[in-house]
Design an enzyme around this catalytic site. Sequence first.
Site, PDB file in Angstrom:
ATOM      1  N   TYR A  46     -10.051 -14.804  -6.119  1.00 43.66           N
ATOM      2  CA  TYR A  46      -9.351 -13.650  -6.694  1.00 43.66           C
ATOM      3  C   TYR A  46      -8.321 -13.166  -5.682  1.00 43.66           C
ATOM      4  O   TYR A  46      -8.627 -13.047  -4.490  1.00 43.66           O
ATOM      5  CB  TYR A  46     -10.344 -12.536  -6.995  1.00 43.66           C
ATOM      6  CG  TYR A  46      -9.718 -11.265  -7.546  1.00 43.66           C
ATOM      7  CD1 TYR A  46      -9.117 -11.249  -8.801  1.00 43.66           C
ATOM      8  CD2 TYR A  46      -9.726 -10.080  -6.804  1.00 43.66           C
ATOM      9  CE1 TYR A  46      -8.546 -10.088  -9.302  1.00 43.66           C
ATOM     10  CE2 TYR A  46      -9.161  -8.914  -7.314  1.00 43.66           C
ATOM     11  CZ  TYR A  46      -8.576  -8.920  -8.565  1.00 43.66           C
ATOM     12  OH  TYR A  46      -8.015  -7.772  -9.067  1.00 43.66           O
ATOM     13  N   ASP A  59      -5.582 -15.534   2.048  1.00 46.09           N
ATOM     14  CA  ASP A  59      -5.819 -14.189   1.541  1.00 46.09           C
ATOM     15  C   ASP A  59      -7.067 -13.659   2.247  1.00 46.09           C
ATOM     16  O   ASP A  59      -8.191 -14.009   1.912  1.00 46.09           O
ATOM     17  CB  ASP A  59      -6.021 -14.222   0.017  1.00 46.09           C
ATOM     18  CG  ASP A  59      -6.262 -12.834  -0.556  1.00 46.09           C
ATOM     19  OD1 ASP A  59      -6.428 -11.884   0.235  1.00 46.09           O
ATOM     20  OD2 ASP A  59      -6.284 -12.705  -1.791  1.00 46.09           O
ATOM     21  N   LYS A  94      -8.322  -3.618   2.475  1.00 53.56           N
ATOM     22  CA  LYS A  94      -9.675  -3.136   2.793  1.00 53.56           C
ATOM     23  C   LYS A  94      -9.805  -2.636   4.240  1.00 53.56           C
ATOM     24  O   LYS A  94      -9.383  -1.546   4.543  1.00 53.56           O
ATOM     25  CB  LYS A  94     -10.697  -4.208   2.436  1.00 53.56           C
ATOM     26  CG  LYS A  94     -10.562  -4.586   0.923  1.00 53.56           C
ATOM     27  CD  LYS A  94     -11.690  -5.411   0.406  1.00 53.56           C
ATOM     28  CE  LYS A  94     -11.411  -5.977  -0.967  1.00 53.56           C
ATOM     29  NZ  LYS A  94     -11.958  -5.260  -2.080  1.00 53.56           N
TER      30      LYS A  94
HETATM   31  N1  PMP Z   1      -7.470 -10.436  -2.554  1.00 61.21           N
HETATM   32  C1  PMP Z   1      -8.792 -10.466  -2.367  1.00 61.21           C
HETATM   33  C2  PMP Z   1      -9.417 -11.614  -1.633  1.00 61.21           C
HETATM   34  C3  PMP Z   1      -9.596  -9.419  -2.849  1.00 61.21           C
HETATM   35  O1  PMP Z   1     -10.914  -9.466  -2.659  1.00 61.21           O
HETATM   36  C4  PMP Z   1      -8.971  -8.337  -3.511  1.00 61.21           C
HETATM   37  C5  PMP Z   1      -9.781  -7.175  -4.051  1.00 61.21           C
HETATM   38  N2  PMP Z   1     -11.113  -7.281  -4.070  1.00 61.21           N
HETATM   39  C6  PMP Z   1      -7.592  -8.358  -3.674  1.00 61.21           C
HETATM   40  C7  PMP Z   1      -6.869  -9.422  -3.186  1.00 61.21           C
HETATM   41  C8  PMP Z   1      -6.889  -7.232  -4.357  1.00 61.21           C
HETATM   42  O2  PMP Z   1      -6.974  -6.088  -3.584  1.00 61.21           O
HETATM   43  P1  PMP Z   1      -6.825  -4.640  -4.268  1.00 61.21           P
HETATM   44  O3  PMP Z   1      -8.027  -4.439  -5.104  1.00 61.21           O
HETATM   45  O4  PMP Z   1      -6.736  -3.715  -3.092  1.00 61.21           O
HETATM   46  O5  PMP Z   1      -5.568  -4.651  -5.051  1.00 61.21           O
END
Ligand code: PMP
Length: 442
Positions: free
Chosen positions: A155, A250, A278
């Site tokens: 994701y 990511d 995060k």
């Molecule tokens: N990339 C990864 C690996 C994630 O885990 C997340 C959210 N859990 C995102 C992108 C998107 O981040 P956000 O929810 O802050 O938009």
Amino acid sequence: MTDETQTEPRAAARPRSAEWFARAQQHIPGGVNSPVRAFRAVGGQPVVIRSARAATVEDVDGNSYVDFVCSWGPLILGHAHPEIVTAVCEAAARGTTYGALCTHEVELAELVTSMYPGLEQVRFVSSGTEATMSAIRLARGATGRDIIVKFSGCYHGHADHLLVAAGSGLATFGQPDSAGVPEAFASQTRVLPLDDEQAVEKLFDHEGDKIAAVIIEPIPANNGLLLQRSKFLQVLRRITARHGALLIFDEVISGFRVAPGGAAELYGITPDLATFGKVIGGGLPVGAFGGSAELMGNLAPDGAVYQAGTLSGNPVAMAAGLETLRVLRRDDGWVRLEAMGARLEALLSPVLEAAPVPAQLVRCGSIFWMAFQDGVAPRRADALSSDAPGIYSDLFGALLRRGVYLAPSAYEVGFVSLAHQPDDLELLAGALGEAFDEMTPR
Ligand code: PMP
């Protein structure tokens, strides 16, 4: 104390949570501002939180829970850490946003570029979604190519071209995973299975000169915890370099959590671009993406790839991120988190082994996940057991009643923070054992 009172659930009914959720549903779609919070995957009413401190959250009915969600990862120091609260208050007292360069963003940029391999420049945004979306645009702008490769089960936020999941098998034209994503966008994304070098090689043989970037969670933690062989990540590094495509890690979850330099440090692999969120915001809305100065030079105002944000580099959020990283460094955070994670594993593994269903713990530092299947821990999305959601929803309710708050989905990971104490880990292990005992036989 009798056995019965010992197993008496700690947390009681939640009538006020139910009332607030009913109100929320009137004016917020599904009653939530992010879908998984609605508890659809586990059934029951969502818990409405009124306060949190250290490793504990308290709901509007006054029940408290040991929190292993940690706001889905940002709270590596736990809730309302005194030094973060002070840093945030001090920053806010000097103005919550300027829309102009401020010192905190310079300091945070200096700090994160000194910590993460190969990172020379970084740009701050307000969420992980923005970070990956911007990194993809930069990759396309810098290479002059359109195609993006992602992996099934990873994701990367909810930007259109990344909301494409896999079918299984080799690269196909991606199918939109969400209504509202134009076919034309999805068709620029190829989806491959994790853990399969041959699939990557085959795709690159076929259209390597059209691929702008390969994006991967090097520690995939959004579909269970699908830990990869380091060889697979090395192959990605080699193939992308050979074909002039960029490798994007990511690290929104893994960044500044699994090591000061994230998964890049852990695996000894330097990506071309990395995305963060995060932990880097210490619990406030921050994302970031970065890479070499040369690559980042393609961004406006120096380069032709446009990217901007009203609240980007926000002084309060920057202060929270800066303080979080300072505390982690000062307090030997990563070593302590690994020790806590190892302790959790030692406590949970025997409980899972003795469980009436197949179960095992998968862990990377302070990230953990219970896989409800035997054998080798799954490394790709199509290796996941379809029994897990049913098993997990039984467990989830039983744990909640015992004062343990895990993510409301079988495929979400849990987090340990520096605020968790040995007692908290023992509570989880004890409650899990009791939850298995009361599970209806399958
Ligand atoms: N990339 C990864 C690996 C994630 O885990 C997340 C959210 N859990 C995102 C992108 C998107 O981040 P956000 O929810 O802050 O938009």
